[in-house]
Enzyme design. Structure first.
Site, short mmCIF file in Angstrom:
data_model
loop_
_atom_site.label_atom_id
_atom_site.label_comp_id
_atom_site.label_asym_id
_atom_site.label_seq_id
_atom_site.Cartn_x
_atom_site.Cartn_y
_atom_site.Cartn_z
N TYR A 27 0.79 -1.23 0.00
CA TYR A 27 0.00 0.00 0.00
C TYR A 27 0.82 1.28 0.00
O TYR A 27 0.26 2.36 -0.02
CB TYR A 27 -0.93 0.01 1.22
CG TYR A 27 -1.87 -1.19 1.23
CD1 TYR A 27 -2.88 -1.31 0.27
CD2 TYR A 27 -1.74 -2.21 2.17
CE1 TYR A 27 -3.72 -2.40 0.26
CE2 TYR A 27 -2.59 -3.30 2.17
CZ TYR A 27 -3.57 -3.39 1.21
OH TYR A 27 -4.42 -4.48 1.19
N ASN A 78 -12.99 2.38 -3.99
CA ASN A 78 -12.08 1.39 -3.40
C ASN A 78 -12.73 0.93 -2.09
O ASN A 78 -12.50 1.53 -1.04
CB ASN A 78 -10.69 1.97 -3.15
CG ASN A 78 -9.75 0.91 -2.61
OD1 ASN A 78 -10.18 -0.20 -2.26
ND2 ASN A 78 -8.47 1.24 -2.53
N HIS A 84 -14.63 -7.93 -1.92
CA HIS A 84 -14.54 -9.36 -2.20
C HIS A 84 -15.75 -10.15 -1.73
O HIS A 84 -15.88 -11.32 -2.08
CB HIS A 84 -13.26 -9.92 -1.59
CG HIS A 84 -12.04 -9.10 -1.88
ND1 HIS A 84 -11.63 -8.83 -3.17
CD2 HIS A 84 -11.18 -8.42 -1.06
CE1 HIS A 84 -10.55 -8.05 -3.12
NE2 HIS A 84 -10.27 -7.79 -1.86
N HIS A 104 -7.97 -0.53 -6.87
CA HIS A 104 -7.23 -1.10 -5.74
C HIS A 104 -5.78 -0.65 -5.83
O HIS A 104 -5.17 -0.75 -6.91
CB HIS A 104 -7.30 -2.63 -5.74
CG HIS A 104 -8.71 -3.10 -5.69
ND1 HIS A 104 -9.45 -3.05 -4.53
CD2 HIS A 104 -9.54 -3.56 -6.65
CE1 HIS A 104 -10.67 -3.48 -4.80
NE2 HIS A 104 -10.76 -3.78 -6.08
N SER A 106 -3.20 -2.01 -4.27
CA SER A 106 -2.33 -3.19 -4.38
C SER A 106 -2.73 -4.05 -5.57
O SER A 106 -3.78 -3.85 -6.18
CB SER A 106 -2.40 -4.01 -3.09
OG SER A 106 -3.67 -4.62 -2.97
N ARG A 115 -8.70 -12.45 -2.97
CA ARG A 115 -8.73 -11.03 -3.37
C ARG A 115 -9.01 -10.85 -4.87
O ARG A 115 -9.23 -9.73 -5.33
CB ARG A 115 -7.39 -10.36 -3.04
CG ARG A 115 -7.16 -10.15 -1.57
CD ARG A 115 -5.92 -9.31 -1.33
NE ARG A 115 -5.37 -9.57 -0.02
CZ ARG A 115 -5.73 -8.93 1.10
NH1 ARG A 115 -6.62 -7.96 1.06
NH2 ARG A 115 -5.20 -9.25 2.25
C1 DQA Z 1 -7.46 -2.93 -1.40
C2 DQA Z 1 -7.28 -4.43 -1.62
C3 DQA Z 1 -8.19 -5.23 -0.73
O1 DQA Z 1 -8.02 -6.64 -0.96
C4 DQA Z 1 -7.86 -4.94 0.72
O2 DQA Z 1 -8.75 -5.66 1.56
C5 DQA Z 1 -7.86 -3.49 1.04
C6 DQA Z 1 -7.32 -2.55 0.05
C7 DQA Z 1 -6.42 -2.13 -2.20
O3 DQA Z 1 -6.62 -0.91 -2.35
O4 DQA Z 1 -5.42 -2.68 -2.65
O5 DQA Z 1 -8.21 -3.09 2.15
O6 DQA Z 1 -8.75 -2.56 -1.86
#
Ligand code: DQA
Length: 149
Positions: A27, A78, A84, A104, A106, A115
């Site tokens: 992140y 986001n 999920h 997202h 990540s 994910r």
């Molecule tokens: C996220 C990815 C999700 O899997 C995770 O639970 C997050 C952040 C991302 O911005 O990469 O909290 O949405």
């Protein structure tokens, strides 16, 4: 002349308020307020008028979506982990009935299997993942294209 459709809302869900304290390998180190400053600049540069909200409460996120059409023409979402599995958020997005882009920070497609699946993907005009904060610029460009269609 219908006026410019340029008001966009950038909505963050659960645990995104903890950016800056989450695993930097996924992140980065930016906090949510810092991210919002940067994303505001991306949006303004594209001629969009952004607004921002974040909540850790699923029902509140649903209420944001239910009301989004009163103030916004399009959405960048986001939802964090809710992405999920939250059918409630999926259904609230359907109520919003606005063009939406899923983003997202990540690379969700390259992490745990769970994910990869998104309950909102089918309702979104685009999906950006694994591009860090720059992914929001991509998302806003995709959203702008949708708003101009
Ligand atoms: C996220 C990815 C999700 O899997 C995770 O639970 C997050 C952040 C991302 O911005 O990469 O909290 O949405």
């Amino acid at each position: 002349m219908g006026g410019m459709r340029n008001r966009v809302e950038i909505l963050h869900g659960v645990n995104l308020d903890a950016l800056g304290r989450r695993d930097p390998s996924h992140y980065g180190r930016m906090t949510l307020p810092e991210l919002e400053v940067k994303v505001r600049r991306f949006a303004v540069d594209l001629g969009l008028e952004p607004s921002f909200a974040q909540t850790n409460h699923e029902g509140e996120f649903c209420e944001f979506l239910q009301r989004a059409g009163e103030t916004s023409h399009g959405l960048v979402l986001n939802p964090g982990a809710w992405t999920h599995y939250s059918y409630a958020i999926r259904d609230a997005l359907e109520v919003a009935a606005l063009p939406a882009i899923e983003v997202h920070i990540s690379a969700v497609d390259d992490r745990e299997e769970w994910r990869r699946f998104s309950v909102i993907e089918e309702l979104c005009a685009g999906r950006v993942q694994g591009r860090g904060v720059d992914g929001y610029r991509d998302a806003l460009e995709l959203l702008k294209a949708e708003l101009e269609r």
